[in-house]
Design an enzyme around this catalytic site. Structure first.
Site, PDB file in Angstrom:
ATOM      1  N   ARG A   6       0.649  -1.402   0.516  1.00 57.30           N
ATOM      2  CA  ARG A   6       0.188  -0.015  -0.147  1.00 57.30           C
ATOM      3  C   ARG A   6       1.181   0.654   0.201  1.00 57.30           C
ATOM      4  O   ARG A   6       0.933   1.750  -0.500  1.00 57.30           O
ATOM      5  CB  ARG A   6      -1.069  -0.161   1.327  1.00 57.30           C
ATOM      6  CG  ARG A   6      -1.779   1.131   1.326  1.00 57.30           C
ATOM      7  CD  ARG A   6      -2.989   1.072   2.417  1.00 57.30           C
ATOM      8  NE  ARG A   6      -2.171   1.624   3.292  1.00 57.30           N
ATOM      9  CZ  ARG A   6      -2.321   0.976   4.800  1.00 57.30           C
ATOM     10  NH1 ARG A   6      -3.115  -0.271   4.896  1.00 57.30           N
ATOM     11  NH2 ARG A   6      -2.039   1.084   5.558  1.00 57.30           N
ATOM     12  N   ASP A  41      -1.764  22.417 -12.769  1.00 54.08           N
ATOM     13  CA  ASP A  41      -2.241  20.789 -13.553  1.00 54.08           C
ATOM     14  C   ASP A  41      -2.004  21.587 -14.775  1.00 54.08           C
ATOM     15  O   ASP A  41      -1.828  22.345 -15.355  1.00 54.08           O
ATOM     16  CB  ASP A  41      -3.546  21.209 -13.284  1.00 54.08           C
ATOM     17  CG  ASP A  41      -3.848  20.373 -13.975  1.00 54.08           C
ATOM     18  OD1 ASP A  41      -3.293  19.450 -14.667  1.00 54.08           O
ATOM     19  OD2 ASP A  41      -4.776  19.723 -13.912  1.00 54.08           O
ATOM     20  N   LYS A  90      -4.230  11.054 -19.212  1.00 51.54           N
ATOM     21  CA  LYS A  90      -3.796  11.750 -20.913  1.00 51.54           C
ATOM     22  C   LYS A  90      -2.798  11.268 -21.296  1.00 51.54           C
ATOM     23  O   LYS A  90      -2.690  10.046 -21.624  1.00 51.54           O
ATOM     24  CB  LYS A  90      -4.661  12.861 -20.378  1.00 51.54           C
ATOM     25  CG  LYS A  90      -5.355  13.187 -19.700  1.00 51.54           C
ATOM     26  CD  LYS A  90      -6.740  12.494 -19.313  1.00 51.54           C
ATOM     27  CE  LYS A  90      -7.680  13.424 -18.452  1.00 51.54           C
ATOM     28  NZ  LYS A  90      -9.335  13.088 -18.440  1.00 51.54           N
ATOM     29  N   TYR A 112     -10.029  22.105 -14.809  1.00 52.81           N
ATOM     30  CA  TYR A 112     -10.711  20.627 -15.398  1.00 52.81           C
ATOM     31  C   TYR A 112     -11.964  20.609 -13.544  1.00 52.81           C
ATOM     32  O   TYR A 112     -12.035  20.854 -12.555  1.00 52.81           O
ATOM     33  CB  TYR A 112      -9.463  19.535 -14.429  1.00 52.81           C
ATOM     34  CG  TYR A 112     -10.420  18.756 -14.415  1.00 52.81           C
ATOM     35  CD1 TYR A 112     -11.285  17.797 -15.446  1.00 52.81           C
ATOM     36  CD2 TYR A 112     -10.695  17.552 -13.295  1.00 52.81           C
ATOM     37  CE1 TYR A 112     -12.304  16.643 -15.228  1.00 52.81           C
ATOM     38  CE2 TYR A 112     -11.314  16.366 -12.922  1.00 52.81           C
ATOM     39  CZ  TYR A 112     -12.383  16.173 -14.064  1.00 52.81           C
ATOM     40  OH  TYR A 112     -12.531  14.965 -13.538  1.00 52.81           O
TER      41      TYR A 112
HETATM   42  N1  PLP Z   1      -6.497  17.462 -14.771  1.00 47.52           N
HETATM   43  C1  PLP Z   1      -7.160  18.436 -15.613  1.00 47.52           C
HETATM   44  C2  PLP Z   1      -6.759  18.757 -16.948  1.00 47.52           C
HETATM   45  C3  PLP Z   1      -8.353  16.860 -16.621  1.00 47.52           C
HETATM   46  O1  PLP Z   1      -8.334  16.867 -17.886  1.00 47.52           O
HETATM   47  C4  PLP Z   1      -8.055  15.975 -15.673  1.00 47.52           C
HETATM   48  C5  PLP Z   1      -9.250  15.141 -16.250  1.00 47.52           C
HETATM   49  O2  PLP Z   1     -10.198  15.048 -16.952  1.00 47.52           O
HETATM   50  C6  PLP Z   1      -8.195  15.599 -14.154  1.00 47.52           C
HETATM   51  C7  PLP Z   1      -7.183  16.578 -13.857  1.00 47.52           C
HETATM   52  C8  PLP Z   1      -8.888  14.455 -13.567  1.00 47.52           C
HETATM   53  O3  PLP Z   1      -7.886  13.228 -13.852  1.00 47.52           O
HETATM   54  P1  PLP Z   1      -8.828  11.936 -13.448  1.00 47.52           P
HETATM   55  O4  PLP Z   1      -9.387  11.832 -14.368  1.00 47.52           O
HETATM   56  O5  PLP Z   1      -7.383  10.986 -13.547  1.00 47.52           O
HETATM   57  O6  PLP Z   1      -9.205  11.683 -12.469  1.00 47.52           O
END
Ligand code: PLP
Length: 404
Positions: A70, A195, A220, A122
């Site tokens: 874990r 991000d 992604k 997001y």
């Molecule tokens: N950040 C961005 C820019 C995203 O496009 C996404 C998902 O679409 C995320 C974070 C969240 O990632 P996850 O879907 O892997 O949890």
């Protein structure tokens, strides 16, 4: 297994490429997974470690460093080493999703801390912040982070502990000046987290530009094949906040599984090829769509007249990423009708895969989103860019004409 008569090559085989003749280019080190060769078999692909538990030594210790799966896993560590190298980070941690990675950062804050987040981000994380910040007694402000005056005005020196930005920002692909945002955050005593999912480590180096943390949804382009959900955080310095994030992952059991880490590792070897091809296609599509009679506007930082272009040209390299959006002339109905008429583009959520995806975002994001209703989000894959344009052109024309 090492045969009894085989020479002991452990030291030689466990050497990593960058130890011998640094510095090789990042794409070189990623292509060879840091040059790691399995000491037991001389395999060029690291074994997949699935064991959840490990033998305790006779002296009651764990000399291998592994005790239970874990908190830690050797396959996960392999992928983390490549990600830390790509981000020029002191360390990287993989999580079970991008959301698990992002929320670990907010969980590491203390009640009463002030947090600044961008309006364009997001949507899932925006929703999580809106719902969870009050429960955790985090004081939260959303600002247009691409406007540095607004960002500066939002800071509460001594109280603001985290500035979160996303650049390019999903789904409008707004650009935030990372170096300037780091200066503003640090002057107020806050950390800057970025991000960087839509930029990928190929196009932007947030830590080198002054950010403290970088996060990716590895679901992604890092994985790129739409078959793994994963997230990563990487840190500029191994400080107490980073240790707290590590403790949150270990204690909460948010580590990525070994199979997913293995697939991600395999994908990272081709990241540079995919990112370059996808960015080149996105740029070509953006330019052609900007001249399309049924497209009101293209949102892509690679276009010279995009509001974020000047900053993007400074802080991005090798292209402007694989994501663009179009605003369809004719409004929401025309946008939805266009998405309904594509044959090649896949009508699905997510982004960064080798297959191109199209999505009407306002249907997903809800009423507090800055996403206009006429917007279609396009994730460019590795198909022939002429095919991608032809399919979209036909769908736009058919939607406009109201035909099938
Ligand atoms: N950040 C961005 C820019 C995203 O496009 C996404 C998902 O679409 C995320 C974070 C969240 O990632 P996850 O879907 O892997 O949890």
């Amino acid at each position: 297994m090492t045969r009894p008569d085989a020479p002991d090559r452990t030291a030689e085989t466990s050497a990593r490429v960058e130890d011998s003749r640094a510095p090789w280019a990042k794409r070189t080190r990623a292509a060879q997974a840091m040059g790691r060769v399995d000491p037991a078999t001389r395999a060029v692909v690291a074994p997949l470690h699935v064991s959840t538990t490990f033998i305790r030594d006779a002296d009651n210790g764990y000399a291998s460093g592994f005790s239970y799966a874990r908190p830690d896993n050797a396959t996960v560590r392999e992928a983390e080493a490549v990600l830390a190298m790509l981000e020029e980070a002191a360390g990287a941690l993989l999580f079970g999703s991008g959301m698990a990675a992002a929320t670990a950062v907010f969980q590491a804050l203390e009640p009463g801390d002030h947090v600044v987040a961008p309006i364009v981000m997001y949507w899932g994380l925006r929703r999580w912040l809106r719902e969870e910040a009050p429960r955790r007694r985090l004081d939260l402000d959303f600002v247009p982070a691409d406007d540095l005056d607004a960002l500066k005005a939002a800071m509460r020196p001594g109280r603001t502990k985290l500035v979160w930005i996303e650049t390019p920002g999903n789904p409008l692909w707004t650009i935030t000046d990372i170096a300037a945002a780091a200066g503003i955050a640090h002057a107020a005593g806050a950390r800057l987290a970025v991000d960087s999912t839509a930029a990928s480590p190929v196009h932007t180096r947030p830590l080198v530009l002054g950010a403290d943390l970088v996060m990716h949804s590895a679901t992604k382009i890092l994985n790129g094949h739409s078959d793994v959900v994963a997230g990563v955080l990487a840190a500029r310095a191994p400080d107490a906040f980073w240790a707290r994030i590590g403790a949150i992952r270990a204690g909460g059991g948010a580590i990525l599984g070994p199979f997913e880490a293995y697939l991600l590792m395999r994908s990272l070897r081709t990241l540079h090829l995919r990112a370059a091809a996808q960015a080149a296609s996105a740029q070509a599509l953006a330019e052609r769509l900007a001249a399309h009679p049924h497209v009101a506007r293209v949102l892509y930082p690679g276009l010279p007249d995009d509001p974020g272009h000047a900053v993007a040209a400074r802080q991005m390299a090798g292209g402007f990423g694989f994501m663009l959006s179009i605003r369809v002339a004719g409004g929401e109905a025309a946008a939805i009708a266009t998405a309904a008429r594509v044959a090649l583009w896949k009508r699905a959520t997510s982004l960064g895969g080798v297959e191109s995806l199209i999505e009407h975002r306002a249907s997903v994001e809800g009423p507090d989103s800055p996403c206009p209703p006429d917007l279609l989000r396009l994730s460019t894959g590795i198909e022939d860019p002429d095919d991608l344009f032809r399919d979209l052109d036909a769908a736009l024309r058919a939607a406009h004409a109201g035909g099938p």
